[in-house]
Motif scaffolding. Structure first.
Motif, PDB file in Angstrom:
ATOM      1  N   UNK A   1      33.944  41.640  50.099  1.00 48.30           N
ATOM      2  CA  UNK A   1      32.515  41.045  49.575  1.00 48.30           C
ATOM      3  C   UNK A   1      32.657  41.372  47.854  1.00 48.30           C
ATOM      4  N   UNK A   2      31.858  40.763  46.993  1.00 47.20           N
ATOM      5  CA  UNK A   2      31.816  40.923  45.838  1.00 47.20           C
ATOM      6  C   UNK A   2      30.866  41.640  45.293  1.00 47.20           C
ATOM      7  N   UNK A   3      30.668  41.843  44.117  1.00 53.34           N
ATOM      8  CA  UNK A   3      29.649  42.917  43.452  1.00 53.34           C
ATOM      9  C   UNK A   3      28.351  42.210  44.347  1.00 53.34           C
ATOM     10  N   UNK A   4      27.436  43.568  44.204  1.00 53.60           N
ATOM     11  CA  UNK A   4      25.954  43.280  44.551  1.00 53.60           C
ATOM     12  C   UNK A   4      25.619  43.290  46.043  1.00 53.60           C
TER      13      UNK A   4
ATOM     14  N   UNK B   1      44.397  46.444  48.101  1.00 50.36           N
ATOM     15  CA  UNK B   1      45.306  46.036  46.826  1.00 50.36           C
ATOM     16  C   UNK B   1      44.940  44.692  46.885  1.00 50.36           C
ATOM     17  N   UNK B   2      44.766  43.748  47.669  1.00 53.18           N
ATOM     18  CA  UNK B   2      44.150  42.423  47.601  1.00 53.18           C
ATOM     19  C   UNK B   2      42.948  42.194  46.956  1.00 53.18           C
ATOM     20  N   UNK B   3      41.987  43.178  47.020  1.00 53.20           N
ATOM     21  CA  UNK B   3      40.682  43.071  46.200  1.00 53.20           C
ATOM     22  C   UNK B   3      40.741  42.941  44.905  1.00 53.20           C
ATOM     23  N   UNK B   4      41.785  43.426  44.342  1.00 50.37           N
ATOM     24  CA  UNK B   4      42.032  43.002  42.833  1.00 50.37           C
ATOM     25  C   UNK B   4      42.112  41.636  42.545  1.00 50.37           C
ATOM     26  N   UNK B   5      42.359  40.706  43.384  1.00 57.04           N
ATOM     27  CA  UNK B   5      42.325  39.252  43.138  1.00 57.04           C
ATOM     28  C   UNK B   5      41.026  38.881  42.916  1.00 57.04           C
ATOM     29  N   UNK B   6      39.855  39.636  43.503  1.00 58.82           N
ATOM     30  CA  UNK B   6      38.427  39.343  43.300  1.00 58.82           C
ATOM     31  C   UNK B   6      37.833  39.875  42.031  1.00 58.82           C
ATOM     32  N   UNK B   7      38.631  40.584  41.085  1.00 55.06           N
ATOM     33  CA  UNK B   7      38.032  40.968  39.878  1.00 55.06           C
ATOM     34  C   UNK B   7      37.710  39.814  39.233  1.00 55.06           C
ATOM     35  N   UNK B   8      36.717  39.642  38.461  1.00 57.35           N
ATOM     36  CA  UNK B   8      36.270  38.427  37.609  1.00 57.35           C
ATOM     37  C   UNK B   8      35.773  38.923  36.070  1.00 57.35           C
ATOM     38  N   UNK B   9      36.087  38.152  35.087  1.00 50.18           N
ATOM     39  CA  UNK B   9      35.616  38.701  33.902  1.00 50.18           C
ATOM     40  C   UNK B   9      35.967  39.870  33.363  1.00 50.18           C
ATOM     41  N   UNK B  10      35.194  40.879  32.884  1.00 47.86           N
ATOM     42  CA  UNK B  10      35.478  42.187  32.410  1.00 47.86           C
ATOM     43  C   UNK B  10      35.642  43.314  33.386  1.00 47.86           C
ATOM     44  N   UNK B  11      35.624  42.744  34.792  1.00 43.31           N
ATOM     45  CA  UNK B  11      35.772  44.029  35.513  1.00 43.31           C
ATOM     46  C   UNK B  11      37.016  44.523  35.787  1.00 43.31           C
ATOM     47  N   UNK B  12      36.931  45.812  35.633  1.00 45.36           N
ATOM     48  CA  UNK B  12      38.194  46.511  35.441  1.00 45.36           C
ATOM     49  C   UNK B  12      38.189  48.146  36.395  1.00 45.36           C
TER      50      UNK B  12
ATOM     51  N   UNK C   1      29.197  45.809  33.334  1.00 44.51           N
ATOM     52  CA  UNK C   1      30.028  44.652  33.531  1.00 44.51           C
ATOM     53  C   UNK C   1      31.416  45.135  33.954  1.00 44.51           C
ATOM     54  N   UNK C   2      31.755  46.338  33.676  1.00 42.36           N
ATOM     55  CA  UNK C   2      32.941  46.904  34.070  1.00 42.36           C
ATOM     56  C   UNK C   2      33.489  46.992  35.511  1.00 42.36           C
ATOM     57  N   UNK C   3      32.445  47.306  36.456  1.00 41.48           N
ATOM     58  CA  UNK C   3      32.688  47.537  37.483  1.00 41.48           C
ATOM     59  C   UNK C   3      32.502  46.391  38.702  1.00 41.48           C
TER      60      UNK C   3
END
Length: 756
Positions: A118-121, A255-266, A347-349
């Motif tokens: 799942x993504x954020x939220x 590890x695959x969840x890294x592909x879901x990061x968007x924008x400034x999510x680090x 926005x970082x998370x």
């Protein structure tokens, strides 16, 4: 929402099954019925494997079928993707209301796809998650310091290795103790497709020592903050784990969840499952600032390259300095600072689903993270109580943890097929040595044992000892297996000096030993005993390897080479330290002999003096060691002379001599070719003599062998003729090696053997 998603997928899977299976069956029959556009005969005669027609036609059939199968699989993949997109556009599958309930990740891919996240939220998606490449290396960073944390790391690594399908690169930020333990462990573990790099935690202390920290992890609990600076500059992403983590799934899914990061999510983090950051646990409870419930840093996904570009170092330092002006110290180490930064920069998370960090501390909401066992992915024992934590399902979690704790680590040495491994010089040399052995040799198993690499965990328990400054200190060295564990307390009562022990145990037995030691007041009161676990492998007891391991890890200039079933006389430690000075052991090649005796009684009133021992000898309560079965082993000690001796006296080497001696720590190692029972000490004493050591008997020292059941190895020696033949062969080869190495002086060993 989850129910709808599940329902649609089940309906889709059922529909595809109904349509897809008959279609494949029809394709197979169709492809198998034609050759070059003509019907192929299916008569029994033409179907025989030896028929040329069969060979050609079957090859073409397979090729045709493989091409068609790939086409169908591609069509299937496109269809699933289109259906997934259509569901994503459906109003009933749009994002949720961002409430503070915990969300569950739901898988949608086929058997080759990883489960979707799942993504954020805290909202669910039914979209497909990009898979990790088959041979892509997964990078994991762990901060580890001290003896206990080193044991925890092993269990964590076992759980990761058990599920993994990818090469792994562990980045261990370790203090000197943990580095020594873990470097030896991984070097002897020899797990394919696993790389280990160490980073000196002590060098990083200055980076975080200015931050007061009340957490039990101490200064090391702050070091995850400086990973962007510590890890290699070309490393782009890393999974960061606490040592008290247990994996219940393939780490590639995370590890695959890294592909879901968007924008400034680090930063990828799971929401904290306790009420700590809500500030209502007790009166005047004042936690660090956090976004809502805050985030737990037991599992972190770090996009290092972006963090460096954002000047992460400057960001967290400024935040920490500002908050410390009012908070004065951290309560939860790095977690407080991570949360303070996120509070200012939400926005970082990227919020991970909570089953990527099911937090088993008291009074958490962890039970909302899973509905079934299959939902579990990562368990985090983040309470100081660890396995004693309160949770409705703690028994299940505890059993899962204990499974990996006691799991045979040798079984994790499996290859990753299809992934090229980095060249390992040690592994290549080992394979070369093994290939030179003749497998048809009746003594092959004996010869092979010499080259077996046993997984070794040094300092299994806390060790703390500084040798005496007068350079006279002596360490008692011994080895044992599980059946001699009861001797430990007695030896500790007889010998107050440092002890180095090598224990030959399975993973499960190692945990039994740990519980035994932690339950013993005698053992827990001693911090100068080094326990080194050598894990079981093969059919023989590697007695001389164990002795070498124990010898190698002493911190004193001298060592007393003993066996676990002997009790030294009271006061022997101090007596030996005085003898070291008296006989100038520092500047001469001497081996000081401690005369050995034995009793056949399980209950013995231990003699407190030489006079008392002589009286017991005369009464028949004690005997010189092995007087009844192996007189030659200790006869050169000259017990008749010892009875009246008041000063040390020299004796000469004789065939089969195997006394217990005190030597400098630089003495030769034991020969590893001798395993189990027979000639393991005899060969070592022979080599000391070849190196011109002088054998000196101490007049007021003694040790007594306590009775026990025969070992498995001596039983094999007595009952197995081939065992005795192989031992004789190894003995002759050893003598020949001695002659080649030491020349003319070593010929006496061949002569003495032929005359004995």
């Amino acid at each position: 929402m989850l129910g709808i998603c599940r329902g649609r997928r089940k309906f889709l899977a059922a529909s595809l099954t109904v349509l897809f299976v008959p279609a494949i069956t029809w394709i197979y029959l169709f492809a198998g019925s034609f050759e070059d556009g003509k019907p192929v005969s299916l008569s029994p005669l033409e179907s025989q494997p030896h028929s040329p027609r069969y060979t050609v036609s079957s090859q073409r059939e397979r090729e045709s079928l493989e091409v068609r199968m790939r086409e169908v699989e591609e069509e299937n993949r496109v269809l699933r993707q289109q259906l997934s997109l259509a569901q994503g556009r459906s109003p009933s599958h749009q994002r949720g209301n961002h409430s503070k309930t915990y969300s569950m990740e739901e898988g949608t891919g086929d058997s080759e796809s990883l489960r979707a996240g799942i993504v954020a939220g805290n909202s669910s998606e039914c979209g497909q998650q990009p898979a990790v490449e088959k041979c892509e290396t997964i990078h994991v960073a762990i901060v580890c310091a001290g003896y206990n944390a080193s044991r925890d790391v092993v269990t964590l690594v076992k759980s990761v290795l058990f599920h993994r399908r990818n090469p792994l690169h562990f980045h261990l930020i370790a203090d000197a103790i943990a580095k020594q333990i873990l470097a030896t462990l991984f070097q002897t573990w020899m797990v394919p497709a696993v790389r280990i790099d160490f980073y000196d935690a002590d060098e990083l202390k200055s980076e975080v020592s200015w931050i007061p920290n009340k957490h039990y992890s101490g200064i090391y609990g702050l070091m995850k903050l400086v990973l962007t600076k510590t890890l290699p500059s070309n490393l782009e992403r890393v999974i960061v784990l606490d040592t008290d983590i247990t994996f219940a799934t393939d780490i590639a899914e995370l590890w695959a969840v890294f592909h879901k990061f968007k924008g400034q999510q680090v930063l990828g983090l799971v929401e904290n499952q306790s009420d700590w950051y809500l500030g209502n646990l007790w009166k005047n409870h004042r936690p660090w600032p956090a976004l809502g419930r805050g985030y737990n840093t037991g599992v972190i996904l770090l996009l290092l390259d972006k963090l460096r570009k954002m000047k992460w170092e400057q960001m967290w330092r400024l935040t920490a300095e500002r908050e410390l002006m009012s908070m004065l110290s951290t309560s939860l180490a790095d977690q407080d600072i991570f949360n303070a930064v996120i509070k200012q920069n939400p926005f970082l998370v990227y919020q991970l689903p909570c089953f990527w960090n099911v937090q088993l501390s008291d009074h958490t909401r962890s039970e909302q993270c899973y509905r079934d066992v299959s939902d579990l992915k990562v368990i985090h024992w983040n309470s100081p109580k660890k396995l004693r934590v309160k949770n409705k399902h703690v028994e299940f979690f505890r059993n899962l943890y204990l499974t990996f704790l006691e799991y045979d680590g040798n079984l994790l040495r499996r290859e990753l097929f299809g992934c090229p491994s980095e060249a390992d010089v040690n592994s290549e040399n080992l394979q070369k040595q093994l290939s030179e052995l003749d497998e048809d040799d009746l003594c092959y198993e004996f010869r092979r044992e010499r080259f077996t690499v046993h997984r070794t965990h040094l300092y299994f328990l806390h060790y703390e000892y500084e040798p005496a400054s007068d350079n006279t200190d002596v360490t008692l060295v011994a080895q044992l297996s599980m059946d001699r564990l009861q001797m430990l307390e007695a030896i500790c009562k007889h010998w107050e000096g440092p002890i180095s022990l090598a224990l030959y145990l399975s993973d499960a037995e190692a945990q039994q030993f740990l519980r035994y030691a932690q339950g013993s007041e005698v053992l827990m009161s001693r911090h100068n005993v080094g326990y080194h676990i050598v894990y079981k492998e093969g059919q023989f007891y590697p007695v001389n390897l164990l002795r070498n391991v124990a010898m190698k890890h002493i911190s004193t200039p001298y060592m007393f080479l003993s066996d676990i079933d002997f009790l030294p006389m009271y006061g022997l430690y101090e007596y030996l330290r005085k003898s070291v000075i008296q006989l100038d052991l520092a500047n001469t090649k001497k081996a000081l002999i401690v005369p050995a005796f034995e009793t056949l009684r399980y209950r013995l009133s231990f003699p407190k003096s030489k006079a008392e021992l002589l009286s017991m000898l005369d009464m028949g309560t004690l005997f010189t060691f092995r007087y009844h079965v192996w007189t030659k082993g200790h006869a050169p000690t000259n017990f008749a002379k010892w009875r009246t001796a008041t000063t040390p006296y020299r004796v000469e080497w004789e065939a089969d001599f195997e006394p217990y001696v005190v030597v400098r720590k630089d003495c030769p190692e034991y020969d590893r070719r001798f395993v189990g029972f027979g000639w393991n000490k005899v060969a070592h004493i022979m080599e000391l003599d070849a190196q011109e050591y002088e054998f000196t008997v101490l007049p007021n020292a003694y040790m007594i062998h306590m009775p026990h059941a025969p070992s498995f190895d001596i039983t094999k020696f007595r009952s197995n003729k081939q065992y005795r033949i192989c031992l004789k062969t190894l003995k002759e080869e050893f003598q020949q090696d001695m002659s080649r190495h030491y020349g003319f002086a070593a010929l006496k060993y061949l002569t003495a053997e032929s005359n004995s």
